[in-house]
Scaffold this motif. Sequence first.
Motif, PDB file in Angstrom:
ATOM      1  N   ASN A   1      -9.229 -49.125 -34.987  1.00 18.36           N
ATOM      2  CA  ASN A   1      -9.795 -48.757 -33.642  1.00 18.36           C
ATOM      3  C   ASN A   1      -8.863 -48.962 -32.462  1.00 18.36           C
ATOM      4  OD1 ASN A   1      -9.849 -51.560 -33.641  1.00 18.36           O
ATOM      5  ND2 ASN A   1     -11.481 -51.475 -31.975  1.00 18.36           N
ATOM      6  N   HIS A   2      -7.555 -49.393 -32.595  1.00 17.12           N
ATOM      7  CA  HIS A   2      -6.523 -49.534 -31.782  1.00 17.12           C
ATOM      8  C   HIS A   2      -5.267 -48.954 -32.009  1.00 17.12           C
ATOM      9  CE1 HIS A   2      -5.659 -52.859 -34.207  1.00 17.12           C
ATOM     10  NE2 HIS A   2      -4.743 -53.082 -33.748  1.00 17.12           N
ATOM     11  N   MET A   3      -5.185 -48.119 -32.743  1.00 16.12           N
ATOM     12  CA  MET A   3      -3.656 -47.338 -33.012  1.00 16.12           C
ATOM     13  C   MET A   3      -4.007 -45.844 -33.294  1.00 16.12           C
ATOM     14  SD  MET A   3      -2.228 -50.632 -35.461  1.00 16.12           S
ATOM     15  CE  MET A   3      -0.634 -49.921 -35.709  1.00 16.12           C
ATOM     16  N   ASN A   4      -3.135 -45.213 -32.881  1.00 15.62           N
ATOM     17  CA  ASN A   4      -3.275 -43.781 -33.434  1.00 15.62           C
ATOM     18  C   ASN A   4      -2.057 -43.217 -34.194  1.00 15.62           C
ATOM     19  OD1 ASN A   4      -1.249 -43.714 -31.449  1.00 15.62           O
ATOM     20  ND2 ASN A   4      -2.163 -42.154 -30.247  1.00 15.62           N
ATOM     21  N   LYS A   5      -1.159 -44.110 -34.147  1.00 16.52           N
ATOM     22  CA  LYS A   5       0.117 -43.998 -35.280  1.00 16.52           C
ATOM     23  C   LYS A   5       0.475 -45.349 -35.898  1.00 16.52           C
ATOM     24  CE  LYS A   5       3.004 -40.270 -32.960  1.00 16.52           C
ATOM     25  NZ  LYS A   5       4.066 -39.998 -32.221  1.00 16.52           N
ATOM     26  N   ILE A   6       0.506 -45.212 -37.263  1.00 14.67           N
ATOM     27  CA  ILE A   6       0.998 -46.485 -38.007  1.00 14.67           C
ATOM     28  C   ILE A   6       2.269 -46.091 -38.620  1.00 14.67           C
ATOM     29  CG2 ILE A   6       0.275 -48.186 -39.565  1.00 14.67           C
ATOM     30  CD1 ILE A   6      -2.409 -47.294 -38.961  1.00 14.67           C
ATOM     31  N   TYR A   7       3.365 -46.820 -38.396  1.00 14.67           N
ATOM     32  CA  TYR A   7       4.602 -46.483 -39.065  1.00 14.67           C
ATOM     33  C   TYR A   7       4.428 -47.190 -40.492  1.00 14.67           C
ATOM     34  CZ  TYR A   7       6.392 -44.483 -34.929  1.00 14.67           C
ATOM     35  OH  TYR A   7       6.564 -43.472 -34.006  1.00 14.67           O
ATOM     36  N   PHE A   8       5.308 -46.497 -41.420  1.00 13.09           N
ATOM     37  CA  PHE A   8       5.439 -47.010 -42.706  1.00 13.09           C
ATOM     38  C   PHE A   8       6.762 -47.190 -43.257  1.00 13.09           C
ATOM     39  CE2 PHE A   8       4.824 -42.534 -43.484  1.00 13.09           C
ATOM     40  CZ  PHE A   8       5.848 -42.210 -44.455  1.00 13.09           C
ATOM     41  N   GLU A   9       7.065 -48.288 -44.116  1.00 11.21           N
ATOM     42  CA  GLU A   9       8.623 -48.395 -44.971  1.00 11.21           C
ATOM     43  C   GLU A   9       8.205 -49.075 -45.962  1.00 11.21           C
ATOM     44  OE1 GLU A   9      10.025 -52.291 -42.662  1.00 11.21           O
ATOM     45  OE2 GLU A   9      10.666 -50.559 -42.040  1.00 11.21           O
ATOM     46  N   LYS A  10       9.046 -48.858 -46.872  1.00 11.10           N
ATOM     47  CA  LYS A  10       9.178 -49.784 -48.146  1.00 11.10           C
ATOM     48  C   LYS A  10       9.434 -51.298 -47.974  1.00 11.10           C
ATOM     49  CE  LYS A  10       9.487 -49.888 -53.236  1.00 11.10           C
ATOM     50  NZ  LYS A  10       9.914 -49.103 -54.374  1.00 11.10           N
ATOM     51  N   PHE A  11       8.731 -52.194 -47.908  1.00 17.03           N
ATOM     52  CA  PHE A  11       9.153 -53.607 -47.621  1.00 17.03           C
ATOM     53  C   PHE A  11      10.383 -53.969 -48.435  1.00 17.03           C
ATOM     54  CE2 PHE A  11       5.108 -55.315 -45.329  1.00 17.03           C
ATOM     55  CZ  PHE A  11       5.290 -54.089 -44.548  1.00 17.03           C
ATOM     56  N   ASP A  12      11.173 -54.909 -47.877  1.00 19.42           N
ATOM     57  CA  ASP A  12      12.463 -55.277 -48.428  1.00 19.42           C
ATOM     58  C   ASP A  12      12.354 -56.841 -48.204  1.00 19.42           C
ATOM     59  OD1 ASP A  12      14.700 -55.907 -49.653  1.00 19.42           O
ATOM     60  OD2 ASP A  12      15.988 -54.870 -48.367  1.00 19.42           O
TER      61      ASP A  12
END
Length: 748
Positions: free
Chosen positions: A667-678
């Motif tokens: 309810n407070h974000m319109n973009k969520i970035y992703f990456e493979k965690f290291d």
Amino acid sequence: MYHISEKEIIKAIKAKRYSALTFLEQHRNTSENKWYLGFYYFIQDLKQENTQETFSEIILKYGNKSFAYSYLGDTASKIYSEILNEHIPTCFYKKSVELDNGNIDGHRGLYYKDHNMSSWLYVLEFHYKKCEYDVVIHLINTSCITFKNTKNLLAAQWTLIKKIVMDEEVTCKSNLLILAHFHLDEIEEGLTIINSMDKISYDIIQPYAEKGLVDKEKVISNIYPFQVPDFCSDDYKSIYQKYLKENLMTRETIIKSAFQAKEFHAVITHYDEAPKSDILFRHSFSARIFYVLAKLQLNDELDEEIMQCIHKNSDSLQGENNSLYKILKFKLKTKELEEHFESGQSLQYPIDNFETYIQAKNIIDSLDLMMYFQYSTLKEELKAIKELWNKAYYQNEFEKKKNKKLGSTLLDQDLLGFYNLGIKAEEYDYVIDSIVDIHTKNLPTMASCNILGVCYERKGQLSLAFEQYKYGLNLMLSSEEKDHVIIGNYIATGTKLSDVDISESDFVKLKQIFNIAITNQFQWNTFTADGMKRLFKYSYFNMNTLDALTNQYFYLSSREQLNDPIELPMLNKVGEGQLIDSNYRTFSLSLNINSMLMWSHYAEEHQGIMIEYWFGGELPEGVGIEKISYTEELKRNAEQDLFIFNQFLLTKNKGWEYEREVRLFSNHMNKIYFEKFDYPNHDRNRINAEIVCITLGYKFPDNKRELIKKLITRINENKRNFEQKISLKEAYISDDDKFSIKYRQVNL
């Protein structure tokens, strides 16, 4: 002249056997049959030929366009006589009246085909002025006149109707005069006529009944038996009594009415008293089921022969009989549950784990039963059994654990679980005394305060409950925890107390925490992707998609951007002034690795792409992920105030089930970035995910292939040697299987 009847001509026109009707072209203007010209016109129309010349001939013959159209309306009435096709002659009659409002034939046709009451009145007045009283009387007595189809008539028109009906030369039924008095606000005159009549149609008395101007018993007594349900609605006892008194309904209808009125002994009596010679009744499926259901309701022994007959014919049931059979199966299941409960075996487990209960719940939640008159009663019946069963189970479990040695601190989860069990067993005083005692030796926790608050609230002691919720809330805030339960209980109880004032700023702050907390409950688990870690996104390939792929983010759509108009519905307990925010945004993924419908609906009709993502499971705070549940619209509507958050955000209508959607939401974000965690080098503000593969649609444009290859190559170049590279596939139709889409690898 050709010896072919009008009936045969009409059949040939409908069957488009024009070769049998070629004589009409030459003889269409014959005086032998006035309809030949009209028949020829409609043949031309069906053959999509120009009808202008023929129409001019009709005008010449009948004098003007208005009469020409009414003649064609009469002709169309002959050809298209079925109710399904009444709109065809209606169109011609309307044109005739539009051109000449004095065209009596046009008005007559408009009434008979379109039931236009203004046209009916025009015809009535026409014959009245010509003193054709027999025609006037016939028109009044044979016309379908109801409150519903006359309520749009004007006061001047009702005055005219009253004048005609009250003329001593016009001897007809009083029905029309009753309506005239009502619309002219001459209520007493209308009531006088009503009170003088032994029988009256509900269609006539309806406006008086709806305004409470006629006693209910008087209405029931005067109207016809088949109209009583229209008036009484769900007053089944009154309907049944009327049927008994009039004795005009079939035995099957009376039995159904008795069952609806919960006169179960009467159902059995009516069935048993039916003569054996009444073969038709004896083979009535619904009568048998109502009979068995009544016996079940009274705990009478069931007739095995009748039961076998019902089960034997169950596969071919449709409509109401199918619903009745489901009710019978449901009642047999609830009887089994009651017997199981009485035997004491219910103490072994909660009812939700019992197969018979699950079967009963599935039956009652079927679409056809939701629309049946007994649905609410049956639903409440199952709910009562569940409450009784679970209370006994939890009380038994509570007693067993009460004597066991449990932890003595409020950090012990077994102890807290025991107190929650006490709440389910309704042992509120015991739980309160125990926790108050522990509080003398240990500091209260948010969980213990919430348990105390629930116990006080269940006992109706709201002020004490609020004190505990407030204490627990302060503990939550001081420790920087986020718990939607304590916030929800604090707000809900506070709004019920007149001496409590929660400021708007406090409410806004708590609402923000509440939505983050409840969203955090929906984390990745084993079942999110059916045991796998892969989800799929069917998408257009455009600049937005290109940007999201290049910069590795998920774009969450607002309500206005979704393709389902009832997505994120406006519910009473969502939005302004409520804890659940209405501004949630979503990103839709799918469990479908290969869906023709998904390609068609979401991937630009196979010109787009499908992205395959791997998920590690970690999400930022305030971001949730969950499978969508699908259910019937009727069930959603009936349960819209239950499980509000899920109903608002995580449930869709059954028609969308093919999507197999898994939804990211916040309810407070319109973009969520992703990456493979290291680990240990990872960003908790991102989602632990990566793109595994991109599949091109079957119709993906050739001129865009190089672009997507370059994109994938660029992303892969930034990956380390041991990291999985993105692969590229394409959809194709195999020569061996022309009815499905398959995928194959594409070289980069």
